[in-house]
Design an enzyme around this catalytic site. Structure first.
Site, PDB file in Angstrom:
ATOM      1  N   GLU A  21      -7.111  -2.643  -3.549  1.00 46.66           N
ATOM      2  CA  GLU A  21      -7.684  -1.849  -4.182  1.00 46.66           C
ATOM      3  C   GLU A  21      -7.198  -0.415  -3.859  1.00 46.66           C
ATOM      4  O   GLU A  21      -7.141   0.159  -4.128  1.00 46.66           O
ATOM      5  CB  GLU A  21      -9.305  -1.760  -4.534  1.00 46.66           C
ATOM      6  CG  GLU A  21      -9.831  -0.800  -4.872  1.00 46.66           C
ATOM      7  CD  GLU A  21      -9.924  -1.206  -7.014  1.00 46.66           C
ATOM      8  OE1 GLU A  21     -10.212  -1.949  -7.431  1.00 46.66           O
ATOM      9  OE2 GLU A  21      -8.972  -0.128  -7.375  1.00 46.66           O
ATOM     10  N   GLY A  53      -2.539  17.941   7.672  1.00 46.24           N
ATOM     11  CA  GLY A  53      -2.638  16.421   7.592  1.00 46.24           C
ATOM     12  C   GLY A  53      -2.139  15.937   6.334  1.00 46.24           C
ATOM     13  O   GLY A  53      -2.449  14.352   6.900  1.00 46.24           O
ATOM     14  N   LYS A  91       2.901   3.490  -6.744  1.00 47.14           N
ATOM     15  CA  LYS A  91       1.644   3.163  -7.366  1.00 47.14           C
ATOM     16  C   LYS A  91       1.347   2.653  -8.636  1.00 47.14           C
ATOM     17  O   LYS A  91       0.894   1.987  -9.662  1.00 47.14           O
ATOM     18  CB  LYS A  91       0.686   4.262  -7.554  1.00 47.14           C
ATOM     19  CG  LYS A  91       0.477   4.793  -5.129  1.00 47.14           C
ATOM     20  CD  LYS A  91       0.174   6.079  -4.884  1.00 47.14           C
ATOM     21  CE  LYS A  91      -0.150   6.529  -3.562  1.00 47.14           C
ATOM     22  NZ  LYS A  91      -0.781   7.465  -3.749  1.00 47.14           N
TER      23      LYS A  91
HETATM   24  N1  HSE Z   1       0.234  10.653   0.951  1.00 46.95           N
HETATM   25  C1  HSE Z   1      -0.110  10.011  -0.116  1.00 46.95           C
HETATM   26  C2  HSE Z   1      -0.926  10.987  -0.640  1.00 46.95           C
HETATM   27  C3  HSE Z   1      -1.576   9.248   0.504  1.00 46.95           C
HETATM   28  O1  HSE Z   1      -0.547  11.856  -0.702  1.00 46.95           O
HETATM   29  O2  HSE Z   1      -0.905  10.649  -1.701  1.00 46.95           O
HETATM   30  C4  HSE Z   1      -2.285   8.095   0.060  1.00 46.95           C
HETATM   31  O3  HSE Z   1      -1.192   6.713  -0.538  1.00 46.95           O
END
Ligand code: HSE
Length: 411
Positions: free
Chosen positions: A123, A181, A199
């Site tokens: 998930e 960050g 994704k």
């Molecule tokens: N680098 C990804 C983002 C982190 O900025 O959404 C989560 O997968």
């Protein structure tokens, strides 16, 4: 009580331990409770409240018959792949936030879980804490999903949002995202769209039931998006977002990740900062949208722990997701129909008008530029037009050879 091991004690791994400990009571009330018996990591964590549970030896964990669930938060597709295969082969369920591994080997690992009466759940690999995978594999199983359209990367959404709201250029907004960050030191995976592409490949796999390779999906990131692009989107009452999309119809599936102009009436318009959202169009339910934190320690860890609870509830059986190892052959994304926002030199307009029907012409007034803090010099001699809907193949043929085309953004 189900005994759990956490593989990888980084940001998400430590979040998993924190969620299990802090929410022990609600978790126990929904099942039989979880207890972290081991944390596998190469490092030691002196002073950490759970330092006594850290081991460097995976054999200790595999050799302990009490361990029923492993939360894999190591990342990467080499060690994590081997550890996951070993666990599933031994009938230990695995829950992960590792999108790289899921995209590459998810179908195979799911098969391995089935062969060994345990589960492989992921998930947290898409949309962080937003329950998307379970929505597709469980809640929407009566639907034909026709379209998925989402903001699946928080870093790029943050950068575009800062460009829009604070008038920052791309480089400054990226630097700010790095300082906070959100963006990595090497921001390539986010800004060049590899991350949202992985994704959407996972979501496309789950909708189609076949293995979708992210390398087959065309992707375009946001490093070239300028304030000029945004200015024309604003004139249309919209903005620019990095959108991951897949469409399913009689011709098969088309997928693409690219910047798009999103107008105010689209629910994705309101998705700001580091938030993610996915709009799913399906035949019975129509549109439904899923919104929340797509990254971050506790949001992501919460999804991993939710999976661990599901595994504990379903001990001895496999939670189905219907993902086969058959490769999904994607239809050509250039067959996708949409309209286009095209920036061009004013001198190119007559030639362009011979080729396409133009729906809207956009030339920012001095007042508009002043209001938005934009420099008129950056807009000298240029304008933008909006085309009618057509496939990208047709669009590219129409604009080929027109001198003075600057760039286009899909709508
Ligand atoms: N680098 C990804 C983002 C982190 O900025 O959404 C989560 O997968």
């Amino acid at each position: 009580m189900t005994e759990v091991a956490v593989f990888g004690y980084g940001t998400v791994g430590s979040g998993v331990v924190e969620v299990i400990e802090k929410n022990a009571e609600p978790i126990a009330s929904r099942g039989e409770g979880l207890h972290v018996k081991y944390i596998l990591d190469l490092r030691d964590f002196p002073g950490d409240p759970y330092a006594d549970r850290v081991t460097h030896d995976a054999d200790v964990i595999y050799g302990d018959p009490e361990i029923k669930v492993i939360c894999e938060t190591m990342g990467g597709a080499t060690f994590a792949y081997d550890y996951t295969k070993r666990a599933l082969s031994a009938g230990i369920s695995v829950c992960t936030s590792n999108k790289e591994l899921v995209e590459l080997h998810g179908a195979e690992l799911y098969r391995l879980a089935k062969e060994n009466n345990c589960s492989y759940l992921f998930e947290a690999s898409v949309g962080g804490g937003i329950p998307l995978i379970r929505t597709i594999t469980q809640a929407l199983t009566a639907e034909r999903i026709e379209r998925i359209c989402g903001i699946l990367n928080g870093t790029t959404n943050y950068i575009l949002d800062r460009m829009e709201k604070a008038g920052l250029d791309f480089a400054t907004a990226l630097k700010e995202a790095q300082e906070l960050g959100y963006a990595e030191k090497d921001p390539t995976a986010d800004i060049d769209a590899h991350d949202p592409c992985r994704k959407i490949a996972i979501l496309t796999s789950l909708v189609s039931g076949k293995k979708t390779d992210y390398s087959d999906i065309p992707m375009e990131g946001i490093r070239d998006i300028s304030l000029n692009d945004l200015a024309y989107a604003w004139m249309l009452g919209g903005t620019v977002k990095l959108i991951a999309m897949s469409e399913f119809d009689k011709d098969g599936c088309r997928a693409i990740v690219s910047p798009r102009v999103i107008k105010r009436d689209n629910p994705l318009f309101a998705v700001n900062s580091v938030f993610n959202a996915v709009l799913i169009h399906s035949d019975m339910l129509d549109d439904s949208m899923y919104y929340g934190r797509g990254a971050g320690k506790l949001a992501t860890a919460s999804a991993v722990v939710g999976d661990a609870i599901e595994c504990a509830r379903n001990a001895g059986r496999t939670i189905e997701c219907g993902w086969s190892e058959e490769k999904l052959v994607l239809a050509d994304a250039s067959g996708m129909k949409q309209s286009y926002l095209l920036r061009l030199k004013k001198s190119a307009l007559p030639k362009l008008e011979e080729r396409i029907a133009i729906e809207e012409k956009l030339e920012p007034t001095e007042e508009f530029l002043r209001e938005h803090g934009l420099d008129p010099k950056d807009f000298a001699d240029e304008m933008a037009v909006v085309s009618g809907e057509m496939s990208e193949k047709e669009w590219k043929e129409k604009i080929a050879g027109v001198d003075g085309v600057i760039r286009y953004i899909r709508m």
